[in-house]
Scaffold this motif. Sequence first.
Motif, PDB file in Angstrom:
ATOM      1  N   SER A   1       0.817  -1.220   0.000  1.00  8.20           N
ATOM      2  CA  SER A   1       0.000   0.000   0.000  1.00  8.20           C
ATOM      3  C   SER A   1       0.849   1.268   0.000  1.00  8.20           C
ATOM      4  O   SER A   1       0.339   2.359  -0.286  1.00  8.20           O
ATOM      5  N   LEU A   2       2.137   1.121   0.311  1.00  2.53           N
ATOM      6  CA  LEU A   2       3.029   2.278   0.349  1.00  2.53           C
ATOM      7  C   LEU A   2       3.684   2.558  -1.010  1.00  2.53           C
ATOM      8  O   LEU A   2       4.589   3.385  -1.098  1.00  2.53           O
ATOM      9  N   ARG A   3       3.218   1.873  -2.051  1.00  2.79           N
ATOM     10  CA  ARG A   3       3.830   2.039  -3.379  1.00  2.79           C
ATOM     11  C   ARG A   3       3.878   3.494  -3.838  1.00  2.79           C
ATOM     12  O   ARG A   3       4.926   3.945  -4.348  1.00  2.79           O
ATOM     13  N   PRO A   4       2.808   4.299  -3.705  1.00  2.00           N
ATOM     14  CA  PRO A   4       2.886   5.701  -4.156  1.00  2.00           C
ATOM     15  C   PRO A   4       3.979   6.490  -3.429  1.00  2.00           C
ATOM     16  O   PRO A   4       4.694   7.287  -4.051  1.00  2.00           O
ATOM     17  N   ILE A   5       4.120   6.262  -2.123  1.00  2.00           N
ATOM     18  CA  ILE A   5       5.127   6.995  -1.349  1.00  2.00           C
ATOM     19  C   ILE A   5       6.526   6.561  -1.756  1.00  2.00           C
ATOM     20  O   ILE A   5       7.436   7.391  -1.939  1.00  2.00           O
ATOM     21  N   VAL A   6       6.708   5.253  -1.937  1.00  3.26           N
ATOM     22  CA  VAL A   6       8.023   4.733  -2.339  1.00  3.26           C
ATOM     23  C   VAL A   6       8.375   5.220  -3.742  1.00  3.26           C
ATOM     24  O   VAL A   6       9.528   5.604  -4.014  1.00  3.26           O
ATOM     25  N   ALA A   7       7.392   5.216  -4.636  1.00  3.23           N
ATOM     26  CA  ALA A   7       7.629   5.680  -6.004  1.00  3.23           C
ATOM     27  C   ALA A   7       8.078   7.137  -6.004  1.00  3.23           C
ATOM     28  O   ALA A   7       8.976   7.523  -6.774  1.00  3.23           O
ATOM     29  N   LYS A   8       7.490   7.946  -5.134  1.00  5.55           N
ATOM     30  CA  LYS A   8       7.887   9.357  -5.031  1.00  5.55           C
ATOM     31  C   LYS A   8       9.333   9.478  -4.576  1.00  5.55           C
ATOM     32  O   LYS A   8      10.089  10.304  -5.122  1.00  5.55           O
ATOM     33  N   GLU A   9       9.735   8.671  -3.608  1.00  5.51           N
ATOM     34  CA  GLU A   9      11.120   8.704  -3.121  1.00  5.51           C
ATOM     35  C   GLU A   9      12.094   8.257  -4.216  1.00  5.51           C
ATOM     36  O   GLU A   9      13.177   8.841  -4.356  1.00  5.51           O
ATOM     37  N   LEU A  10      11.710   7.244  -4.961  1.00  8.55           N
ATOM     38  CA  LEU A  10      12.592   6.753  -6.026  1.00  8.55           C
ATOM     39  C   LEU A  10      12.720   7.787  -7.144  1.00  8.55           C
ATOM     40  O   LEU A  10      13.813   7.971  -7.707  1.00  8.55           O
ATOM     41  N   ARG A  11      11.627   8.455  -7.484  1.00 13.15           N
ATOM     42  CA  ARG A  11      11.692   9.512  -8.503  1.00 13.15           C
ATOM     43  C   ARG A  11      12.598  10.646  -8.031  1.00 13.15           C
ATOM     44  O   ARG A  11      13.385  11.204  -8.816  1.00 13.15           O
ATOM     45  N   SER A  12      12.484  10.997  -6.756  1.00 10.50           N
ATOM     46  CA  SER A  12      13.336  12.053  -6.207  1.00 10.50           C
ATOM     47  C   SER A  12      14.809  11.645  -6.273  1.00 10.50           C
ATOM     48  O   SER A  12      15.671  12.469  -6.618  1.00 10.50           O
ATOM     49  N   LEU A  13      15.090  10.392  -5.956  1.00  7.79           N
ATOM     50  CA  LEU A  13      16.467   9.902  -6.010  1.00  7.79           C
ATOM     51  C   LEU A  13      17.005   9.941  -7.434  1.00  7.79           C
ATOM     52  O   LEU A  13      18.146  10.375  -7.681  1.00  7.79           O
ATOM     53  N   GLU A  14      16.191   9.508  -8.396  1.00  7.86           N
ATOM     54  CA  GLU A  14      16.613   9.513  -9.799  1.00  7.86           C
ATOM     55  C   GLU A  14      16.859  10.934 -10.291  1.00  7.86           C
ATOM     56  O   GLU A  14      17.823  11.193 -11.041  1.00  7.86           O
ATOM     57  N   ALA A  15      16.016  11.867  -9.880  1.00  6.38           N
ATOM     58  CA  ALA A  15      16.193  13.264 -10.282  1.00  6.38           C
ATOM     59  C   ALA A  15      17.495  13.824  -9.700  1.00  6.38           C
ATOM     60  O   ALA A  15      18.233  14.542 -10.396  1.00  6.38           O
ATOM     61  N   ARG A  16      17.802  13.491  -8.471  1.00  5.22           N
ATOM     62  CA  ARG A  16      19.044  13.954  -7.841  1.00  5.22           C
ATOM     63  C   ARG A  16      20.263  13.341  -8.530  1.00  5.22           C
ATOM     64  O   ARG A  16      21.301  14.003  -8.692  1.00  5.22           O
ATOM     65  N   LEU A  17      20.118  12.089  -8.953  1.00  3.61           N
ATOM     66  CA  LEU A  17      21.226  11.438  -9.659  1.00  3.61           C
ATOM     67  C   LEU A  17      21.490  12.114 -10.999  1.00  3.61           C
ATOM     68  O   LEU A  17      22.654  12.325 -11.384  1.00  3.61           O
ATOM     69  N   ARG A  18      20.414  12.463 -11.737  1.00  6.25           N
ATOM     70  CA  ARG A  18      20.590  13.148 -13.025  1.00  6.25           C
ATOM     71  C   ARG A  18      21.240  14.508 -12.820  1.00  6.25           C
ATOM     72  O   ARG A  18      22.137  14.907 -13.586  1.00  6.25           O
ATOM     73  N   GLU A  19      20.815  15.222 -11.784  1.00  6.09           N
ATOM     74  CA  GLU A  19      21.396  16.535 -11.494  1.00  6.09           C
ATOM     75  C   GLU A  19      22.864  16.404 -11.115  1.00  6.09           C
ATOM     76  O   GLU A  19      23.703  17.216 -11.525  1.00  6.09           O
TER      77      GLU A  19
END
Length: 328
Positions: A295-313
């Motif tokens: 049930s925490l998939r939306p929250i985890v997905a948000k954290e993973l997107r944030s991590l990927e964005a930081r990696l690209r930056e």
Amino acid sequence: MGQEVSGMATVSLLLAKALGLLLCMQFCCGATNSPLAAPGPRAHHALHRSGGSFSALARVSSLCRSPPPVAALSPATTSTPVPFVSPRSPQHVVLYPMVSKSLRNIAAGKDPLEGQRHCCGIAQLHEHHSLGYADLDELQKNPQPLIFDIEVLKVEEPGSYQQDPWAMTDEEKLQAVPLIHKEGNELYRQGKVPEAASKYYDAIACLKNLQMKEQPGSPDWIELDQKITPLLLNYCQCKLQCQEYYEVLDHCSSILNKYEDNVKAYFKRGKAHAAVWNVAEAQADFAKVLALDPSLRPIVAKELRSLEARLREKDKEDKVRFKGIFSQ
């Protein structure tokens, strides 16, 4: 006017008793993790004394020096330090170095009993060739009168003073934990994160002190540990916001070593790993969160997107930083 004079007299009495409390304090007290004293030639001790109508907190500074010809404790209505001279006879202060050492251990978060065995104070003096502080070693070899500067820090209303965990009985610790926990939650809701962390720490300290008296793995030990875990998770949440990520990693890992299905510990540890660029570890922790609670998939997905964005930056910054290095 009469009430003011009475208050002044009460403060003076409190300060006089504060000195007595300091000198009579057993250096073998079981106190830990309390900022009572600071190392150095001048040691500061924060003392609390309750009066009939209010309570006062005083800071006592001790300094090894010859006393002036005349000194007296005068009524204190401000924060101006008031000198108090210890008795001139050396035997009255011969145990003070051991008291001061224990207070300094407490201030440093150490066990005040460190390096001691259960015996009388005189036996302790003969057993230890050095106390670990040059000024205390000198005072122990050559006892001399001390001067204490007693300063009123604040006056509190009846019932407002809360004992430090180290000064509580076992029963008082158990009763205080829910109240301290509640205070921490309220401070967190107000956005006072460091203050909330301090409250959670105090509550954990109460329970840890009780847990140390139980056999590891026993029912009582486990019951206390289960009370510690949510407090420790709250503490980790505060540390995440304070960007103290490695402390979060340590505490969450300690929880997961005992409770492998603790979703909150995996989630907070995953966020801490992501913050310090432990990408693989962060992804593994977030995957574990999803496995335990889909049930925490939306929250985890948000954290993973944030991590990927930081990696690209970060990749863009690295390219700019190292541009031309390998072409020279």
